[in-house]
Design an enzyme around this catalytic site. Structure first.
Site, PDB file in Angstrom:
ATOM      1  N   LYS A 294       0.855  -1.195   0.000  1.00  0.00           N
ATOM      2  CA  LYS A 294       0.000   0.000   0.000  1.00  0.00           C
ATOM      3  C   LYS A 294       0.897   1.253   0.000  1.00  0.00           C
ATOM      4  O   LYS A 294       2.102   1.152   0.224  1.00  0.00           O
ATOM      5  CB  LYS A 294      -0.931  -0.010   1.225  1.00  0.00           C
TER       6      LYS A 294
HETATM    7  C1  LIG Z   1      -5.946  -3.544   0.783  1.00  0.00           C
HETATM    8  C2  LIG Z   1      -7.357  -3.164   0.871  1.00  0.00           C
HETATM    9  C3  LIG Z   1      -8.155  -3.502   1.971  1.00  0.00           C
HETATM   10  C4  LIG Z   1      -7.725  -4.427   3.061  1.00  0.00           C
HETATM   11  O1  LIG Z   1      -6.533  -4.215   3.644  1.00  0.00           O
HETATM   12  P1  LIG Z   1      -5.747  -5.409   4.377  1.00  0.00           P
HETATM   13  O2  LIG Z   1      -4.771  -4.694   5.230  1.00  0.00           O
HETATM   14  O3  LIG Z   1      -5.102  -6.221   3.302  1.00  0.00           O
HETATM   15  O4  LIG Z   1      -6.719  -6.195   5.170  1.00  0.00           O
HETATM   16  C5  LIG Z   1      -9.446  -3.007   2.019  1.00  0.00           C
HETATM   17  N1  LIG Z   1      -9.949  -2.272   1.035  1.00  0.00           N
HETATM   18  C6  LIG Z   1      -9.233  -1.958  -0.066  1.00  0.00           C
HETATM   19  C7  LIG Z   1      -9.856  -1.115  -1.125  1.00  0.00           C
HETATM   20  C8  LIG Z   1      -7.924  -2.397  -0.190  1.00  0.00           C
HETATM   21  O5  LIG Z   1      -7.221  -2.097  -1.284  1.00  0.00           O
END
Ligand SMILES: *Cc1c(COP(=O)(O)O)cnc(C)c1O
Length: 370
Positions: free
Chosen positions: A187
């Site tokens: 991310k």
């Molecule tokens: C990555 C993501 C999540 C979840 O995050 P995690 O930390 O992997 O549980 C939720 N919503 C969106 C749009 C994402 O891209």
């Protein structure tokens, strides 16, 4: 698609020292780093409260639990999103209402939300997909008029700025009742494991979120409500403390790469470059093109032969996933979502992209379509 090794190499001494400090103090859970990072992020976002948790999926669940939604309450979500957005809805026995998205922004907008509202609607979850905010001003107006809560899924949009018509600016995730994010390594602000957070302006929602993430307790062994166990550990918080000061620099690096892609691909007739809304900055969690559906596989194969990775985010709409197809309700024909699932292709995008890389990748795409 990403270059986490290259990014780490540039900040290795400070990260290694932060990790060593955690090891020396052996405060692995609830160490001082956690509260420190929460305050640092709240300050960056201009949010009153940041409550950290185990990951971005938990953050959505914690937000929905804090809002005390009840079984059967309807939650409006875009059908074109990552599955995590809908998971908590399903787990909590809420009813997902799957809605189409805007063909330009790939996000919810006022009209789409308005058309999906029923007396049972209690929450809207706009997803700021690929790093650009949904048209929040319109969505907030509709939700306020109908007394519907808003939880922004800002997992892909940390650092993005939303601009209201009157010029006021706010960070993605701080506009609704609550916002959620993820610190998954790839991310825009990634840690070195799992992590997430909930943001809110409300002291009461923050108190509840904190309690829920900690077994429903404020005082040890006194459980006021059913909670979960969801923590950002001290090592991840220590890493994030070191990385947050670089977030804007990281965003600029992504935007620079996106601008180079845009310039190189704007003239390729078969390719639609990402739309830039005037109400939001774009932090390019993904750089996603639209190409004719019949050419997508061929393009991907052509890129693969040139050692260029690409990904399809997302190939299947939410309502067509086995786990969700019999759950909840679909609004309209989801024609935009169906088309996008066949047309989108995401290119490599990260903080370490070089001009030579974007040029090589753009050149390959141009050649494929010539
Ligand atoms: C990555 C993501 C999540 C979840 O995050 P995690 O930390 O992997 O549980 C939720 N919503 C969106 C749009 C994402 O891209």
């Amino acid at each position: 698609m990403v270059d986490l090794k290259g990014q780490y190499a540039k900040i290795k001494p400070s990260i290694d020292a932060a990790i060593q400090n955690c090891l020396d103090n052996a405060t692995f859970i609830k160490g001082p780093q956690v509260a420190h990072f929460e305050a640092q992020l709240a300050d960056y976002l201009g949010a009153n409260h940041v409550v950290s948790c185990g990951n971005g999926t938990d953050a959505l669940q914690i937000a929905m639990m804090a809002l005390e939604l009840k079984r059967g309450d309807e939650v409006i979500v875009p059908a074109f999103t990552y599955v995590a957005t809908a998971e908590a809805i399903g787990l909590l026995g809420l009813t997902p209402v799957m809605v189409d998205v805007d063909p330009l922004t790939f996000n919810l907008n006022r009209q789409l939300v308005e058309a999906a509202i029923t007396p049972k609607t209690k929450l809207v979850v706009p997803v700021h997909l690929f790093g650009q905010c949904a048209d929040m001003e319109g969505i907030l107006e509709v939700c306020e008029a109908h007394q519907i809560a808003v939880v922004e899924d800002a997992a892909q949009a940390i650092g993005a700025t939303y601009r209201f018509a009157d010029g006021t600016e706010k960070k993605a995730g701080t506009l609704g009742d609550m916002g959620t994010t993820s610190f998954f390594p790839s991310k825009n602000l990634g840690c070195y494991g799992d992590g997430g957070a909930v943001y809110t302006q409300s002291a009461e929602l923050a108190r509840k979120a904190k309690m829920i993430a900690n077994h429903g307790q404020e005082k040890k062994y006194i459980h006021e409500m059913i909670g979960i166990n969801s923590r950002l550990d001290s090592l991840q918080a220590a890493i994030l403390i070191e990385k947050l000061p670089y977030l804007d620099e990281y965003t600029h690096a992504r935007q620079k790469a996106a601008n180079l892609y845009d310039a190189a691909l704007a003239e390729v007739a078969a390719v639609e470059i990402p739309f830039r809304a005037d109400f939001s900055t774009h932090v390019f969690h993904q750089y996603t093109l639209k190409v004719p559906a019949q050419h997508r596989e061929g393009l991907q194969e052509y890129l693969r032969q040139r050692k260029i990775p690409s990904m399809i985010y997302y190939p299947v709409p939410l309502n067509q996933q086995k786990a969700y197809q019999h759950l909840g309700r679909v609004v309209g024909d989801l024609s935009v979502t169906q088309e996008l699932c066949k047309q989108v292709i995401s290119l490599p995008m990260h903080t370490e992209m070089t001009e030579a890389q974007t040029a090589y990748i753009s050149e390959a795409i141009t050649t494929y379509f010539s």
